[in-house]
Enzyme design. Structure first.
Site, PDB file in Angstrom:
ATOM      1  N   LYS A  42       0.841  -1.199   0.000  1.00 49.90           N
ATOM      2  CA  LYS A  42       0.000   0.000   0.000  1.00 49.90           C
ATOM      3  C   LYS A  42       0.876   1.249   0.000  1.00 49.90           C
ATOM      4  CE  LYS A  42      -0.417   0.033   5.059  1.00 49.90           C
ATOM      5  NZ  LYS A  42      -1.350   0.064   6.208  1.00 49.90           N
ATOM      6  N   ARG A 137     -10.458   0.739  14.975  1.00 49.43           N
ATOM      7  CA  ARG A 137     -10.447   1.438  13.691  1.00 49.43           C
ATOM      8  C   ARG A 137     -11.654   0.982  12.863  1.00 49.43           C
ATOM      9  NH1 ARG A 137      -4.603   1.450  10.937  1.00 49.43           N
ATOM     10  NH2 ARG A 137      -5.108  -0.755  10.636  1.00 49.43           N
ATOM     11  N   HIS A 167      -6.060  -6.718  13.481  1.00 47.88           N
ATOM     12  CA  HIS A 167      -4.803  -5.960  13.442  1.00 47.88           C
ATOM     13  C   HIS A 167      -4.419  -5.577  14.872  1.00 47.88           C
ATOM     14  CE1 HIS A 167      -1.695  -3.685  11.363  1.00 47.88           C
ATOM     15  NE2 HIS A 167      -1.916  -2.664  12.175  1.00 47.88           N
ATOM     16  N   ARG A 220       0.922 -10.688   7.391  1.00 46.70           N
ATOM     17  CA  ARG A 220       0.983  -9.526   6.499  1.00 46.70           C
ATOM     18  C   ARG A 220       2.322  -8.818   6.742  1.00 46.70           C
ATOM     19  NH1 ARG A 220      -3.853  -9.189   9.202  1.00 46.70           N
ATOM     20  NH2 ARG A 220      -3.154  -7.337  10.309  1.00 46.70           N
ATOM     21  N   TYR A 266      15.505  31.651   2.972  1.00 46.02           N
ATOM     22  CA  TYR A 266      14.379  32.453   3.460  1.00 46.02           C
ATOM     23  C   TYR A 266      14.545  32.821   4.931  1.00 46.02           C
ATOM     24  CZ  TYR A 266      11.753  31.327  -0.771  1.00 46.02           C
ATOM     25  OH  TYR A 266      11.344  31.213  -2.074  1.00 46.02           O
ATOM     26  N   CYS A 312      13.907  25.027   1.149  1.00 42.80           N
ATOM     27  CA  CYS A 312      12.946  25.665   0.244  1.00 42.80           C
ATOM     28  C   CYS A 312      12.060  24.590  -0.404  1.00 42.80           C
ATOM     29  CB  CYS A 312      13.685  26.445  -0.834  1.00 42.80           C
ATOM     30  SG  CYS A 312      14.938  27.585  -0.208  1.00 42.80           S
ATOM     31  N   ASP A 314      11.999  23.554  -3.488  1.00 45.96           N
ATOM     32  CA  ASP A 314      12.685  22.731  -4.477  1.00 45.96           C
ATOM     33  C   ASP A 314      14.189  22.609  -4.252  1.00 45.96           C
ATOM     34  OD1 ASP A 314      10.162  22.846  -6.088  1.00 45.96           O
ATOM     35  OD2 ASP A 314      10.770  24.945  -6.276  1.00 45.96           O
TER      36      ASP A 314
END
Length: 383
Positions: A42, A137, A167, A220, A266, A312, A314
């Protein structure tokens, strides 16, 4: 590394498929031949890449795949995965037909769901019933809930009960009291079923590694398939050493010398205390390298160096030990020479868990896959 022309920036995640193979084979040996391993892929295989990890895990001995949503399951089908897939989370009843048509098993825990879904299912749908033994859950909690759901199963032959599961909330903690309460409750719940399904599974990575009594006939395998400990607490009690599969690299794209008093990024929060060499890296918080990592170190030529100034969107900057050429590789997660920055170290800096670190590396960071030390494929989420 041969980047070919499959991505056009000097930032990439490197996924060691040999390590995933080792982790799966080790788990399979640990649980034994009578217990199947479901590979949990997942969230894009916890950020590692769904189809590449799925195929690797299946080749290593896993028999089935597990995901969180029907969308993830259908995406695997489109990419060529033909193994059985289980959706662990909730799916809409009106989408049940898509699952049946694609050999995808769905998680069910409401009698009303079956009543609604039956009108959309034209061929047999495999279901796994989720029992809530204490996670709080999703799942059946009371005997009467199971009774109502089972009545629907008996009345509608289009549904096939393939599995039952729960679970554990605390299997990754050294204190085992709550885990034992959940296991006892789940055993009681399984006792409600007159006919047992093919698969009974309760163990996640932590329980699968630690507790044979909760293996039943399937486990699992999630976080530890990727070589990551379910929690730092249990690292010392694992039955075999895990091999981390995820690394994150970039390269210097600009190098400059600052004079004493000059500032970086910044807010001008970093000020050079003397003449300093500063390198710019093409990775930032839009890639999942978030601003809270501004106190983190990275590796250059096997040496730890600090990030300086605010990260930043990027780009970010690092303080270099000396002038270095543009194109020098920088490792943010992984090994350089004899030095390593682990996913767990990044998680500690972020005050979070290792799961979140790899999941948050965005799809604009290409994944490069390796076997035997050689690049085998590249997946670019943008192209």
């Amino acid at each position: 590394m041969n980047q070919q022309t499959q991505f056009y920036r000097d930032t990439w995640a490197e996924i060691n498929l040999d390590h995933i193979t080792y982790n799966v084979k080790s788990m399979k040996k640990h649980v034994g031949e009578d217990t199947e391993v479901f590979a949990v892929v997942k969230a894009n295989a916890y950020g590692h890449g769904d189809i590449e990890v799925a195929k690797t895990a299946l080749n290593a001995g896993a028999t089935r795949l597990a995901v969180a949503t029907l969308d993830e399951a259908l995406a695997l089908r489109k990419k060529g995965a033909d193994a059985p897939i289980l959706v662990l989370g909730y799916s809409r009843p009106e989408n049940a037909g898509f699952a049946a048509a694609n050999n995808i098993s769905l998680t069910v825990f409401q009698a009303d769901w079956l009543e609604k879904a039956k009108t959309f299912v034209k061929e047999e749908l495999n279901i796994h019933v989720k029992f809530d033994s204490g996670m709080g859950r999703i799942g059946i909690r009371k005997h009467e809930e199971w009774t109502k759901l089972n009545e629907q199963l008996e009345q509608n032959q289009v549904f096939k009960l393939e599995g039952a599961f729960t679970h554990f909330a605390t299997a990754d903690e050294m204190e085992t009291g709550y885990y034992e309460e959940q296991l006892q409750k789940f055993n009681e719940m399984i006792g409600w079923m007159k006919e047992k399904p093919k698969y009974i599974h309760a163990s996640n990575s932590a329980a699968g590694l630690r507790f044979f009594q909760s293996h039943f006939n399937a486990v699992r395998y999630g976080i530890s398939m990727y070589g990551l400990t379910p929690s730092p607490d249990i690292a010392a009690v694992l039955p075999f050493q895990l091999k981390e599969a995820f690394a994150l690299h970039t390269k210097l794209v600009h190098v400059k010398k600052l004079n004493k008093g000059e500032k970086v990024s910044y807010g001008a929060t970093y000020e050079a205390k003397e003449e300093e060499w500063i390198g710019t890296l093409p990775i930032g918080y839009a890639d999942g390298w978030i601003r809270k990592l501004s106190t983190q170190e990275v590796l250059v030529n096997g040496e730890r160096v600090p990030i300086v100034g605010r990260i930043c969107m990027d780009q970010c900057m690092i303080k270099l030990p000396s002038e270095l050429p543009v194109g020098t590789q920088v490792t943010l997660i992984g090994k350089q020479e004899q030095t390593e920055i682990s996913v767990n170290e990044i998680a500690k800096t972020l005050e979070t868990i290792n799961y979140e670190v790899t999941c948050q590396v965005s799809n604009r960071v290409p994944r490069v896959y390796t076997k035997g030390g050689n690049e085998t494929s590249v997946r670019n989420g943008l192209l």
